[in-house]
Design an enzyme around this catalytic site. Structure first.
Site, PDB file in Angstrom:
ATOM      1  NE  ARG A 406     -12.964 -19.652 -11.435  1.00 30.54           N
ATOM      2  CZ  ARG A 406     -14.112 -20.469 -11.510  1.00 30.54           C
ATOM      3  NH1 ARG A 406     -15.141 -20.007 -11.048  1.00 30.54           N
ATOM      4  NH2 ARG A 406     -14.241 -21.393 -12.317  1.00 30.54           N
ATOM      5  CD  GLU A 435     -10.296 -20.793 -13.402  1.00 30.51           C
ATOM      6  OE1 GLU A 435     -11.028 -21.845 -13.641  1.00 30.51           O
ATOM      7  OE2 GLU A 435     -10.574 -20.151 -12.230  1.00 30.51           O
ATOM      8  CD  GLU A 446     -17.084 -22.632 -12.728  1.00 32.32           C
ATOM      9  OE1 GLU A 446     -16.724 -22.392 -11.752  1.00 32.32           O
ATOM     10  OE2 GLU A 446     -16.681 -23.259 -13.723  1.00 32.32           O
ATOM     11  CG  ASP A 503     -32.211 -21.331  -9.669  1.00 30.37           C
ATOM     12  OD1 ASP A 503     -33.408 -21.755  -9.700  1.00 30.37           O
ATOM     13  OD2 ASP A 503     -31.755 -21.226  -8.219  1.00 30.37           O
ATOM     14  CG  HIS A 725     -18.547 -32.063 -11.025  1.00 30.99           C
ATOM     15  ND1 HIS A 725     -17.602 -31.589 -10.465  1.00 30.99           N
ATOM     16  CD2 HIS A 725     -18.437 -33.597 -10.839  1.00 30.99           C
ATOM     17  CE1 HIS A 725     -16.704 -32.399  -9.951  1.00 30.99           C
ATOM     18  NE2 HIS A 725     -17.102 -33.661 -10.042  1.00 30.99           N
ATOM     19  CB  CYS A 727     -20.186 -26.655 -14.870  1.00 37.14           C
ATOM     20  SG  CYS A 727     -20.006 -25.499 -13.765  1.00 37.14           S
TER      21      CYS A 727
END
Length: 759
Positions: A406, A435, A446, A503, A725, A727
């Site tokens: 990340r 993760e 995501e 987007d 959420h 995602c």
């Protein structure tokens, strides 16, 4: 209608050799006697000589009149079209005394009935029940192409040989057709029989403009909405489809001058014809498909004329999406696609030859299935290679596995995509280092959302946000490596392939550049993305500059002295202003009234193409590295945008029907209050809600059902705001007790969510 059906079925049996006249003749027109088959040319000329000898008179004004048998001084011919054509071809072989009086085209009879007179006749017929006058008008008018021109041409023997003016009295045509369906059945049948007579005559040689006018008028007949007339309609469509390209050019420009309402009616009638032929409600109502395989190709070709007319109209008469035939989503479109790939635009028909009729749903499915075939092929090769070397088979070979941190999201993503560029057509699977969790779609989405958020941030500098047009455009700064632009293109291609709506706010011109050309050229140094740029395209990106250049073009004063411009422009790049010549020696060439058009064209091309060429070329190749498919040739720029970003058309009722629930039932008070509020929201708030819940204010190509939108219950106090959420396209609602409370909390949440509202 049995007579018409059998006659046209006979036409098919004889390999479409149309007989000169329909055998089951319509009722005789008053005073005309029973129709006889048209004579051969020799018989016709002999009869002319006999009439001249007996009557002691020749041709008057180039036209023959029969004083004994016709009312209203009606001219003689009925000469059928094949006689006219044969006469034209063999006129040099005729005796001198006969040759001179023949006109090159038949003289059109003079008909003087006006729209007002026709409407008065109709009104009288409706009130009195006496339809004789109206009946004779319809019988006469639709008896032949000549009579159609006689009735509806503004000047009987005017030329009207331009694309700008069909010469047709549109008001009269509309009045006659509007009244037709309210006339007695025998009149309606007589019109159809007259049309059959006209269509069944044997044609030779090119069509005249009067013939085109007749086709233009006949295609507007409202009777073709009934399946009982489809046999006749099909033959009309076949003849129109078979016209020359030059004739089609005329028809396109005449069609675009129809009123929007009538234009739409004709398009919808053709779409319905195609759908009914594909999936008839009552199969026995239509001839067997095997005997009329030419119906759908003919109708689709004629529909393409309407699509062309719509495209050359400014603005378009109707949205391009209204040409979609949703029925085609239920055919084997991949078989159609393979036919098109193998045969191209040859005589072997496929709907892909006419992509305007295929919905974005079909085109997206074709692209995905085509890519899947390539993906399966790549995966198979990898497996075979492993097995042949007796290595252990790792199932990860079947996926494009992206592992990122990340904290280094952008650099890790770029490295992964560059390192695994041979696997881009495999199914995407994302893992965030450190993760736990299996990617079931949420992690992939995501990853896309976070990447797009970083890439398009103004501080990053790759793209410039244009406030006036509310879109992003490519930064013109120069560098040694444009791999990040290639990554953005790859990201867009992966989003299309993996059904993720991004987007992203590019102008429509960007998607036109992506399709220039639609497939990557084989030559390594071939130019890509150099779409022709106009002021309208610049308007999408830089509206203020486009307005200024428009004023320059229309300026009436001294351009050179008042504007003091040269063929040199300036751009700021990374804080440094640089100059560029639009043409060799441009800094020494002043802009004048004489060369200002050239200046504007070169300037627009510089801004939208040349100044960002390397950036866009990398972006282009990145996109096509994933979406390398012939199916891209089927797409319009608007459709590429829909595939990347989704559709802007919101249907919250459809979202309500497709919604899933967790912890709530659809009849619970909170859920019912939620939908009452959302359905009453203005469009802007509905878009904000969708953005809050999904990360985008657009809808996937497949519609709201493809969102898998979920409303979940969250056990927190009712004074909490909703959370989302993105995602998983999920919104979590506390148990609000009233509609007013829910509306207040929801409005605050969706209006103040920053970025993508990621939880």
């Amino acid at each position: 209608m049995d007579g018409e059906h059998s006659a046209l079925a006979g036409v098919e049996r004889e390999r479409e050799r149309l007989p000169p006249i329909y055998n089951n003749s319509p009722p005789a027109v008053l005073g005309r006697g029973t129709k006889q088959p048209f004579p051969s040319l020799g018989t016709f000329i002999s009869s002319l000589s006999q009439r001249r000898d007996v009557g002691g008179r020749g041709f008057a004004g180039g036209a023959l009149t029969n004083t004994a048998g016709l009312r209203h001084g009606r001219e003689l011919p009925p000469i059928c079209m094949d006689v006219r054509q044969k006469q034209r071809l063999s006129i040099d072989t005729l005796p001198p005394e006969v040759k001179a009086p023949f006109p090159s085209d038949p003289i059109i009879p003079l008909r003087t009935k006006t729209t007002k007179e026709f409407q008065e006749d109709m009104e009288h017929a409706v009130q009195s029940g006496d339809w004789r006058e109206v009946r004779e008008f319809y019988l006469t008018t639709f008896d032949s192409f000549i009579e159609i021109n006689a009735a509806f041409k503004r000047e009987a023997n005017g030329l009207f040989n331009t694309i700008e003016d069909s010469g047709v009295n549109a008001k009269f045509v509309n009045a006659v057709y509007d009244a037709l369906l309210s006339t007695p059945q025998d009149i309606q049948k007589s019109v159809l029989k007259g049309i059959i007579n006209s269509l069944l005559r044997e044609w030779k040689g090119p069509r005249t403009k009067d013939d085109l006018r007749a086709y233009f008028i006949l295609i507007q007949n409202p009777q073709y909405s009934s399946t009982s007339t489809y046999v006749i309609f099909a033959h009309l469509l076949r003849q129109i489809a078979a016209l020359s390209e030059a004739d089609h050019h005329f028809l396109v420009h005449w069609l675009k001058r129809l009123s929007a309402r009538r234009f739409r009616q004709l398009v919808e009638r053709l779409l319905q014809f195609i759908s009914t032929r594909l999936f008839p409600a009552e199969p026995d109502d239509l001839p067997p498909s095997a005997k009329c395989s030419w119906w759908i190709p003919s109708a689709t070709k004629v529909l393409s004329l309407f699509n062309a007319a719509n495209s050359v109209s400014s603005p378009p008469i109707m949205p391009f999406t209204d040409f979609y035939n949703i029925t085609l989503e239920h055919i084997d479109f991949m078989e159609d696609y393979r036919t098109w790939q193998n045969y191209g635009n040859s005589n072997r028909f496929s709907f892909c030859q006419f992509p305007f009729i295929l919905s974005t749903v079909v085109k997206k499915a074709i692209i995905q299935k085509d890519s899947e075939q390539q993906m399966i092929s790549q995966a198979r090769q990898s497996l075979v290679s492993k097995v042949s070397r007796r290595q252990r088979v790792d199932m990860n070979l079947l996926f494009l596995n992206i592992k990122v941190r990340r904290a280094q999201l952008l650099s890790d993503s770029l490295d992964e995509l560059m390192r695994k560029r041979c696997d881009l057509k495999k199914k995407l699977r994302v893992t965030f280092v450190g993760e736990a969790g299996l990617d079931m779609g949420g992690l992939t989405k995501e990853w896309f959302l976070l990447l797009v958020r970083q890439i398009f941030h103004t501080d990053y500098g790759m793209f410039t946000y244009m406030k006036d047009s509310r879109c992003h455009w490519f930064s013109s700064w120069k560098c040694d490596n444009y791999s990040e632009f290639q990554m953005v293109g790859t990201l867009m291609g992966l989003a299309v392939y993996n059904s993720i709506a991004l987007d992203i706010h590019f102008p429509l011109y960007c998607y036109r550049k992506l399709l220039t050309p639609p497939t990557v050229p084989p030559e390594q140094n071939a130019l890509v993305g150099m779409a022709t740029a106009t002021l309208d395209d610049l308007q999408q990106v830089m509206p203020d500059l486009a307005h200024g250049l428009t004023e320059l073009l229309s300026y009436e004063g001294n351009v050179e002295e008042d504007f003091y411009l040269s063929f040199q422009v300036f751009q700021e790049e990374m804080g440094v202003v640089k100059s560029y010549n639009l043409k060799p020696g441009g800094d020494k060439i002043p802009v004048t009234k004489q060369n200002r058009k050239e200046y504007v064209q070169l300037y627009v091309d510089f801004l939208l193409n040349k100044s960002i060429y390397k950036q866009f070329a990398a972006f282009y190749h990145g996109f096509h590295s994933v979406c390398a498919s012939d199916a891209l040739m089927l797409l319009r720029p608007e459709e590429v945008e829909m595939l990347v970003c989704g559709s802007p058309e919101l249907d919250m009722t459809a979202l309500q029907k497709a919604a899933q629930y967790e912890g709530y039932g659809k009849t619970d008070t909170t859920v019912r209050c939620f939908w009452d509020v959302v359905l009453a929201f203005p469009l802007e708030l509905q878009k904000k809600l969708l953005h809050f819940a999904t990360g985008s204010d657009r809808v996937p190509v497949g519609g709201m059902a493809d969102l898998n939108f979920k409303i979940s219950k969250i056990d927190v106090p009712a004074d909490w705001l909703p959370i989302s959420h993105t995602c998983f396209n999920q919104i979590c609602l506390p148990p609000y007790r009233s509609r007013k409370e829910l509306k207040h909390k929801l409005t605050i949440a969706i209006s103040n969510a920053e970025g993508f509202g990621l939880e």
